[in-house]
Design a protein around this motif. Structure first.
Motif, PDB file in Angstrom:
ATOM      1  N   ASP A   1       0.831  -1.206   0.000  1.00  0.00           N
ATOM      2  CA  ASP A   1       0.000   0.000   0.000  1.00  0.00           C
ATOM      3  C   ASP A   1       0.870   1.262   0.000  1.00  0.00           C
ATOM      4  OD1 ASP A   1      -2.173  -1.723   0.150  1.00  0.00           O
ATOM      5  OD2 ASP A   1      -2.364  -1.524   2.337  1.00  0.00           O
ATOM      6  N   MET A   2       1.962   1.217   0.772  1.00  0.00           N
ATOM      7  CA  MET A   2       2.859   2.371   0.842  1.00  0.00           C
ATOM      8  C   MET A   2       3.465   2.677  -0.520  1.00  0.00           C
ATOM      9  SD  MET A   2       6.375   2.987   3.045  1.00  0.00           S
ATOM     10  CE  MET A   2       5.735   2.254   4.532  1.00  0.00           C
ATOM     11  N   MET A   3       3.946   1.645  -1.203  1.00  0.00           N
ATOM     12  CA  MET A   3       4.575   1.878  -2.498  1.00  0.00           C
ATOM     13  C   MET A   3       3.559   2.318  -3.552  1.00  0.00           C
ATOM     14  SD  MET A   3       7.766   1.571  -1.982  1.00  0.00           S
ATOM     15  CE  MET A   3       8.459   1.436  -3.625  1.00  0.00           C
ATOM     16  N   GLU A   4       2.344   1.823  -3.464  1.00  0.00           N
ATOM     17  CA  GLU A   4       1.281   2.313  -4.360  1.00  0.00           C
ATOM     18  C   GLU A   4       1.001   3.789  -4.090  1.00  0.00           C
ATOM     19  OE1 GLU A   4      -2.273  -0.008  -4.242  1.00  0.00           O
ATOM     20  OE2 GLU A   4      -1.583  -1.261  -5.924  1.00  0.00           O
ATOM     21  N   ASP A   5       0.993   4.168  -2.807  1.00  0.00           N
ATOM     22  CA  ASP A   5       0.753   5.570  -2.451  1.00  0.00           C
ATOM     23  C   ASP A   5       1.868   6.465  -2.978  1.00  0.00           C
ATOM     24  OD1 ASP A   5      -1.610   4.932  -1.207  1.00  0.00           O
ATOM     25  OD2 ASP A   5      -0.798   5.005   0.839  1.00  0.00           O
ATOM     26  N   LEU A   6       3.110   5.969  -2.944  1.00  0.00           N
ATOM     27  CA  LEU A   6       4.232   6.738  -3.503  1.00  0.00           C
ATOM     28  C   LEU A   6       4.041   6.931  -4.998  1.00  0.00           C
ATOM     29  CD1 LEU A   6       7.063   8.030  -3.079  1.00  0.00           C
ATOM     30  CD2 LEU A   6       8.023   5.775  -3.618  1.00  0.00           C
ATOM     31  N   GLU A   7       3.647   5.874  -5.676  1.00  0.00           N
ATOM     32  CA  GLU A   7       3.458   5.953  -7.115  1.00  0.00           C
ATOM     33  C   GLU A   7       2.335   6.917  -7.478  1.00  0.00           C
ATOM     34  OE1 GLU A   7       4.378   2.683 -10.337  1.00  0.00           O
ATOM     35  OE2 GLU A   7       2.637   2.142  -9.144  1.00  0.00           O
ATOM     36  N   LYS A   8       1.257   6.931  -6.661  1.00  0.00           N
ATOM     37  CA  LYS A   8       0.118   7.817  -6.927  1.00  0.00           C
ATOM     38  C   LYS A   8       0.384   9.266  -6.511  1.00  0.00           C
ATOM     39  CE  LYS A   8      -2.759   5.350  -4.550  1.00  0.00           C
ATOM     40  NZ  LYS A   8      -3.995   4.850  -3.878  1.00  0.00           N
ATOM     41  N   GLY A   9       1.439   9.480  -5.707  1.00  0.00           N
ATOM     42  CA  GLY A   9       1.718  10.827  -5.229  1.00  0.00           C
ATOM     43  C   GLY A   9       1.048  11.153  -3.917  1.00  0.00           C
ATOM     44  N   ASP A  10       0.460  10.149  -3.250  1.00  0.00           N
ATOM     45  CA  ASP A  10      -0.170  10.395  -1.950  1.00  0.00           C
ATOM     46  C   ASP A  10       0.873  10.578  -0.853  1.00  0.00           C
ATOM     47  OD1 ASP A  10      -2.618  10.182  -3.151  1.00  0.00           O
ATOM     48  OD2 ASP A  10      -2.980   8.109  -2.558  1.00  0.00           O
ATOM     49  N   ILE A  11       2.078  10.047  -1.054  1.00  0.00           N
ATOM     50  CA  ILE A  11       3.215  10.341  -0.185  1.00  0.00           C
ATOM     51  C   ILE A  11       4.390  10.743  -1.085  1.00  0.00           C
ATOM     52  CG2 ILE A  11       2.490   8.840   1.703  1.00  0.00           C
ATOM     53  CD1 ILE A  11       4.474   6.741   0.697  1.00  0.00           C
ATOM     54  N   ASP A  12       5.371  11.426  -0.486  1.00  0.00           N
ATOM     55  CA  ASP A  12       6.521  11.907  -1.251  1.00  0.00           C
ATOM     56  C   ASP A  12       7.737  10.995  -1.123  1.00  0.00           C
ATOM     57  OD1 ASP A  12       5.293  14.445  -2.128  1.00  0.00           O
ATOM     58  OD2 ASP A  12       5.344  14.918   0.021  1.00  0.00           O
ATOM     59  N   VAL A  13       7.799  10.250  -0.032  1.00  0.00           N
ATOM     60  CA  VAL A  13       8.932   9.376   0.229  1.00  0.00           C
ATOM     61  C   VAL A  13       8.444   8.179   1.051  1.00  0.00           C
ATOM     62  CG1 VAL A  13       9.587  10.757   2.245  1.00  0.00           C
ATOM     63  CG2 VAL A  13      11.256   9.223   1.218  1.00  0.00           C
ATOM     64  N   ALA A  14       8.990   7.010   0.759  1.00  0.00           N
ATOM     65  CA  ALA A  14       8.682   5.808   1.535  1.00  0.00           C
ATOM     66  C   ALA A  14       9.919   5.400   2.309  1.00  0.00           C
ATOM     67  CB  ALA A  14       8.236   4.670   0.608  1.00  0.00           C
ATOM     68  N   VAL A  15       9.738   5.037   3.574  1.00  0.00           N
ATOM     69  CA  VAL A  15      10.826   4.541   4.414  1.00  0.00           C
ATOM     70  C   VAL A  15      10.515   3.079   4.706  1.00  0.00           C
ATOM     71  CG1 VAL A  15      12.126   4.859   6.551  1.00  0.00           C
ATOM     72  CG2 VAL A  15      11.072   6.833   5.425  1.00  0.00           C
ATOM     73  N   LEU A  16      11.358   2.186   4.196  1.00  0.00           N
ATOM     74  CA  LEU A  16      10.968   0.779   4.145  1.00  0.00           C
ATOM     75  C   LEU A  16      12.192  -0.122   4.246  1.00  0.00           C
ATOM     76  CD1 LEU A  16       8.264  -0.733   3.770  1.00  0.00           C
ATOM     77  CD2 LEU A  16       8.633  -0.643   1.307  1.00  0.00           C
ATOM     78  N   TRP A  17      11.976  -1.356   4.671  1.00  0.00           N
ATOM     79  CA  TRP A  17      13.027  -2.368   4.709  1.00  0.00           C
ATOM     80  C   TRP A  17      13.511  -2.625   3.280  1.00  0.00           C
ATOM     81  CZ3 TRP A  17      16.844  -4.414   6.928  1.00  0.00           C
ATOM     82  CH2 TRP A  17      17.220  -5.751   6.819  1.00  0.00           C
ATOM     83  N   GLY A  18      14.845  -2.601   3.092  1.00  0.00           N
ATOM     84  CA  GLY A  18      15.440  -2.623   1.766  1.00  0.00           C
ATOM     85  C   GLY A  18      14.994  -3.744   0.842  1.00  0.00           C
ATOM     86  N   PRO A  19      14.962  -5.018   1.304  1.00  0.00           N
ATOM     87  CA  PRO A  19      14.549  -6.091   0.388  1.00  0.00           C
ATOM     88  C   PRO A  19      13.149  -5.909  -0.185  1.00  0.00           C
ATOM     89  CG  PRO A  19      15.716  -7.012   2.254  1.00  0.00           C
ATOM     90  CD  PRO A  19      15.516  -5.551   2.560  1.00  0.00           C
ATOM     91  N   ILE A  20      12.258  -5.348   0.600  1.00  0.00           N
ATOM     92  CA  ILE A  20      10.911  -5.089   0.114  1.00  0.00           C
ATOM     93  C   ILE A  20      10.931  -3.967  -0.918  1.00  0.00           C
ATOM     94  CG2 ILE A  20       8.592  -4.329   0.761  1.00  0.00           C
ATOM     95  CD1 ILE A  20       9.091  -5.517   3.536  1.00  0.00           C
ATOM     96  N   ALA A  21      11.587  -2.856  -0.557  1.00  0.00           N
ATOM     97  CA  ALA A  21      11.641  -1.710  -1.455  1.00  0.00           C
ATOM     98  C   ALA A  21      12.351  -2.054  -2.759  1.00  0.00           C
ATOM     99  CB  ALA A  21      12.348  -0.546  -0.759  1.00  0.00           C
ATOM    100  N   GLY A  22      13.449  -2.792  -2.665  1.00  0.00           N
ATOM    101  CA  GLY A  22      14.207  -3.130  -3.863  1.00  0.00           C
ATOM    102  C   GLY A  22      13.427  -3.966  -4.843  1.00  0.00           C
ATOM    103  N   ASN A  23      12.632  -4.888  -4.319  1.00  0.00           N
ATOM    104  CA  ASN A  23      11.819  -5.714  -5.197  1.00  0.00           C
ATOM    105  C   ASN A  23      10.753  -4.884  -5.893  1.00  0.00           C
ATOM    106  OD1 ASN A  23       9.207  -7.840  -5.306  1.00  0.00           O
ATOM    107  ND2 ASN A  23      11.159  -8.657  -6.016  1.00  0.00           N
ATOM    108  N   PHE A  24      10.141  -3.948  -5.169  1.00  0.00           N
ATOM    109  CA  PHE A  24       9.164  -3.049  -5.794  1.00  0.00           C
ATOM    110  C   PHE A  24       9.817  -2.169  -6.843  1.00  0.00           C
ATOM    111  CE2 PHE A  24       5.857  -3.421  -2.387  1.00  0.00           C
ATOM    112  CZ  PHE A  24       4.811  -3.692  -3.253  1.00  0.00           C
TER     113      PHE A  24
END
Length: 286
Positions: A186-209
């Motif tokens: 949900d966080m990464m979808e929100d980043l893509e939509k512009g609902d948030i400006d930055v995501a702070v996330l565990w690297g393996p999850i973020a890297g895969n996205f």
């Protein structure tokens, strides 16, 4: 694509980052030694719906590393599936339904952890070429007033609070049933939509996205924080505290197959770090 470690591992990492002992060893970890449930089958404890780590279809990177382990040991493979939330270890590993949890942070006392097979950090994720491209620390003044996605209770939350950024945080829950919810997704979808400006996330999850993102994103490992809990963790395999010989066998597997393990992780976009906190390039297996 569903994500994980909003449950067991992120919770364990969050507890370690806060200086707490995650659930300790109260879940039967001192049972009489039972080295393996079945000596002919590698029995793996896993979440059935928790990509990029694992799922019931065997599509996660922990599934692939488990398959490599089974091949090297000359064993079949079977899974004990349980949602990665409260009670995961109690109802799988410590119930003797399986013999190994593929990804656990070193320092987590709920299990005995092997030597690490990868090292990663929490990261910042921003849109490539945007105004936050180039931000590498939570102390950067450019984050003031920006909408920040954060999984509640994870180690970066402390540093975000220290930098006065809590008013700008959109919080996502830490412990969920992955069969129904996927907060990092949900966080990464929100980043893509512009609902948030930055995501702070565990690297393996973020890297895969990031690998499959429709809108190109930039990942910055959080390696320059001056205060607060650590952002970098060594990840090993979890076994029962009584299973010393099994732990030694797994350590041998990791040492002898690190190149192949790194290649699997890299194929999922995991931003690997070496022991000097530099990006680790995956080498080709011979």
């Amino acid at each position: 694509m569903e994500l994980r470690r909003s449950g067991a591992v992120l919770a364990a990492v969050a507890a370690l980052g806060a200086g707490l002992a995650p659930q300790a060893r109260a879940q039967g970890a001192d049972d009489a030694a039972i080295e393996l449930v079945d000596p002919d089958v590698l029995r793996v404890c896993a979440d059935p719906r928790d990509l990029p780590f694992s799922n019931q279809a065997g599509e996660g990177f922990e599934n692939k590393i488990a398959e490599l382990l089974a091949r090297k040991l000359g064993k079949g493979i079977a899974y004990a599936y349980y949602p990665n939330s409260t009670g995961f270890v109690r109802n799988t590993l410590n119930a003797h339904r399986c013999d190994v949890v593929m990804g656990m942070p070193q320092g987590d006392d709920i299990v005995q952890v092997t030597n690490p097979y990868y090292r990663a950090s929490y990261v910042l994720v921003v849109k490539k070429g945007g105004e936050l491209d180039g931000v590498e620390t939570l102390a950067d003044p450019r984050l003031k007033g920006k909408r920040i996605g954060l999984v509640a209770g994870t180690p970066p939350a402390t540093i975000i609070a220290q930098n006065g950024l809590l008013p700008y945080v959109k919080s996502y829950p830490l412990v969920v049933d992955t069969r129904a919810d996927a907060p990092p997704h949900d966080m990464m979808e929100d980043l893509e939509k512009g609902d948030i400006d930055v995501a702070v996330l565990w690297g393996p999850i973020a890297g895969n996205f990031a690998k499959d993102a429709k809108t190109p994103v930039k990942i910055a490992p959080l390696l320059h924080e001056k205060t607060g809990p650590r952002m970098v963790y060594r990840m090993g395999m979890g076994v029962r505290h009584s299973d010393q010989e099994w732990k030694r066998e797994l350590n041998k597997f990791i040492a002898e197959n690190q190149v192949e393990i790194d290649a699997i992780l890299a194929s999922y976009g995991v931003p690997l770090l070496d022991d000097d906190d530099k990006p680790k390039e995956a080498r080709k297996a011979p």
